[in-house]
Design an enzyme around this catalytic site. Sequence first.
Site, PDB file in Angstrom:
ATOM      1  N   LYS A  22      17.713 -19.073   3.697  1.00  0.00           N
ATOM      2  CA  LYS A  22      17.683 -20.432   4.268  1.00  0.00           C
ATOM      3  C   LYS A  22      17.135 -21.437   3.250  1.00  0.00           C
ATOM      4  O   LYS A  22      17.740 -22.471   2.995  1.00  0.00           O
ATOM      5  CB  LYS A  22      16.800 -20.439   5.513  1.00  0.00           C
ATOM      6  CG  LYS A  22      16.431 -21.828   5.992  1.00  0.00           C
ATOM      7  CD  LYS A  22      15.537 -21.806   7.198  1.00  0.00           C
ATOM      8  CE  LYS A  22      14.062 -21.732   6.913  1.00  0.00           C
ATOM      9  NZ  LYS A  22      13.417 -23.001   6.580  1.00  0.00           N
ATOM     10  N   ASN A  23      15.982 -21.123   2.666  1.00  0.00           N
ATOM     11  CA  ASN A  23      15.348 -22.108   1.798  1.00  0.00           C
ATOM     12  C   ASN A  23      16.151 -22.380   0.530  1.00  0.00           C
ATOM     13  O   ASN A  23      16.114 -23.483  -0.004  1.00  0.00           O
ATOM     14  CB  ASN A  23      13.915 -21.692   1.453  1.00  0.00           C
ATOM     15  CG  ASN A  23      12.966 -21.900   2.631  1.00  0.00           C
ATOM     16  OD1 ASN A  23      13.353 -22.485   3.638  1.00  0.00           O
ATOM     17  ND2 ASN A  23      11.738 -21.414   2.510  1.00  0.00           N
ATOM     18  N   CYS A 118       4.064 -32.255  10.013  1.00  0.00           N
ATOM     19  CA  CYS A 118       4.673 -31.192  10.800  1.00  0.00           C
ATOM     20  C   CYS A 118       3.550 -30.291  11.281  1.00  0.00           C
ATOM     21  O   CYS A 118       2.392 -30.477  10.920  1.00  0.00           O
ATOM     22  CB  CYS A 118       5.699 -30.417  10.000  1.00  0.00           C
ATOM     23  SG  CYS A 118       4.999 -29.243   8.893  1.00  0.00           S
ATOM     24  N   ARG A 123       1.515 -32.081   4.758  1.00  0.00           N
ATOM     25  CA  ARG A 123       2.695 -31.900   3.904  1.00  0.00           C
ATOM     26  C   ARG A 123       3.274 -33.202   3.353  1.00  0.00           C
ATOM     27  O   ARG A 123       4.406 -33.576   3.675  1.00  0.00           O
ATOM     28  CB  ARG A 123       3.777 -31.119   4.653  1.00  0.00           C
ATOM     29  CG  ARG A 123       3.320 -29.760   5.103  1.00  0.00           C
ATOM     30  CD  ARG A 123       4.408 -28.976   5.753  1.00  0.00           C
ATOM     31  NE  ARG A 123       5.224 -28.253   4.782  1.00  0.00           N
ATOM     32  CZ  ARG A 123       6.227 -27.443   5.120  1.00  0.00           C
ATOM     33  NH1 ARG A 123       6.541 -27.264   6.371  1.00  0.00           N
ATOM     34  NH2 ARG A 123       6.912 -26.801   4.203  1.00  0.00           N
ATOM     35  N   ASP A 308       4.756 -17.997   3.809  1.00  0.00           N
ATOM     36  CA  ASP A 308       5.753 -17.814   4.870  1.00  0.00           C
ATOM     37  C   ASP A 308       5.761 -16.401   5.459  1.00  0.00           C
ATOM     38  O   ASP A 308       6.505 -16.132   6.397  1.00  0.00           O
ATOM     39  CB  ASP A 308       7.161 -18.153   4.345  1.00  0.00           C
ATOM     40  CG  ASP A 308       7.383 -19.650   4.219  1.00  0.00           C
ATOM     41  OD1 ASP A 308       6.512 -20.421   4.651  1.00  0.00           O
ATOM     42  OD2 ASP A 308       8.436 -20.052   3.680  1.00  0.00           O
ATOM     43  N   ARG A 400      15.796 -21.852  13.891  1.00  0.00           N
ATOM     44  CA  ARG A 400      15.856 -22.617  12.647  1.00  0.00           C
ATOM     45  C   ARG A 400      15.928 -21.686  11.442  1.00  0.00           C
ATOM     46  O   ARG A 400      16.487 -22.054  10.406  1.00  0.00           O
ATOM     47  CB  ARG A 400      14.603 -23.492  12.499  1.00  0.00           C
ATOM     48  CG  ARG A 400      14.521 -24.612  13.504  1.00  0.00           C
ATOM     49  CD  ARG A 400      13.350 -25.487  13.190  1.00  0.00           C
ATOM     50  NE  ARG A 400      13.379 -25.860  11.773  1.00  0.00           N
ATOM     51  CZ  ARG A 400      12.349 -26.353  11.097  1.00  0.00           C
ATOM     52  NH1 ARG A 400      11.210 -26.555  11.700  1.00  0.00           N
ATOM     53  NH2 ARG A 400      12.472 -26.656   9.824  1.00  0.00           N
TER      54      ARG A 400
END
Length: 421
Positions: A22-23, A118, A123, A308, A400
């Site tokens: 994803k990233n 967030c 961030r 993560d 997501r």
Amino acid sequence: MDRIAITGGRPLHGEISISGAKNACLTLMPAALLSDEPLELTNVPRLADIEMMTKILVSLGASVELSEQGRRLVITAKKFEQHLAHYDLVRKMRASILVLGPMLAREHEAVVSLPGGCAIGARPVDLHLKGLEKLGADLELRTGYVHAKAPGGLKGAEIDFPFVSVGATENLMMAATLAKGVTVLKNAAKEPEIVDLARCLRKMGAEIDGEGSDVIEIEGVDRLKGASHRVLPDRIELGTYMLAPAITGGEVELIGGKRRLVSALVEKLEEADIEVADTENGMRVKRRNGHIDALDIATSPYPGFPTDLQAQMMALMTLAKGTSRFEETIFENRYMHAPELMRMGAKIDVQGGVAHVHGVERLTGAPVMATDLRASVSLVLAGLAAEGETLVNRVYHLDRGYEQVEDKLRACGAQIERLKD
Ligand code: UD1
């Protein structure tokens, strides 16, 4: 809102295929804005965040063709219809800021909403903005938007980041490909997604050197061309599913998993008495002696232990023998999973950026909820090991970043289902 119901306590056995990262995709997709020719991306994961980035690119005037059930994207930014990335799209996903560098480099102007805070901390994007100013951009912050201009185009410069930022490294790397002269990024991020982006940009004609090290050098070119690129495997999805057999006590093969992408995790798992073996198609994980040993974990930029994977690792350590210590050094507020795990019987003390996890014999199912992606999946892992039923609320966070989470786990014998509202 959908929920996920898990009846835990079953050891998982089977295979899980790892999707594209994803990233990596969230930075490869905006890279298409650097050229008027098509960029083909394959091995794209089917996720809400990818749909969101697609919407942003389309809003700017790019065409995005999907095929192979959304696993192949062809993005063509022939010309821009507008230079504005609207708040309504950007606020939903922080990675939207990654359109700023490429749009400014190619069009010499860009207006992008600031992503805002967030759930896992403030961030800010100051490093992105300061870096672009170093490349000669005029920036103004007005009504929540960054208005960026570089009338004669961007110019190469030396940028020394005060600390490592994945997104700022990506944004500036992309911007520098079309700047005049040489850009040197010092204290650059070294994540595999950065290396993947550099490879793709090179296929598009960019001159880049040093990716994967602290210093990346980019010599600007006049234009970039189209290219085709296969997205690398998702190391966070891989790491998450490596923890599933560890926490439930089964044995799972991760198809497409590569040790070099998760070496910090493998090192820690081995220390916790979890066996990780390479196989022809990926990796296989199981407990070595039936139990889990406690660990000390401090998150840090790659090649350190990824932030993560911190929440998922904490779920595992709730069942370890002894007390584990966690130190979160990347994000200031990333222990929201701790109180939820405690509702399932975990013993955790959080003080600032440090958490102590005192291992318990068993977890028990409970209704739980998480406010970010990785925290949500840590509750799924805990639910797989817990006795009784766990109901994970707010599943949209999972969607997501985890493709077909319940299908992948069910294929290994998990009792897990999505309850539609
Ligand atoms: C990326 C990942 C995210 C991961 C994070 C750290 C994507 C889409 N997301 O996020 O999953 O958790 O790396 O590995 O790739 N910071 C600033 N100013 C800036 C930029 C960052 O202060 O301009 C701070 C952040 O608040 C954070 C730290 O720097 O404390 C690292 O953030 P960064 O590496 O930029 O994370 P992202 O690129 O946003």
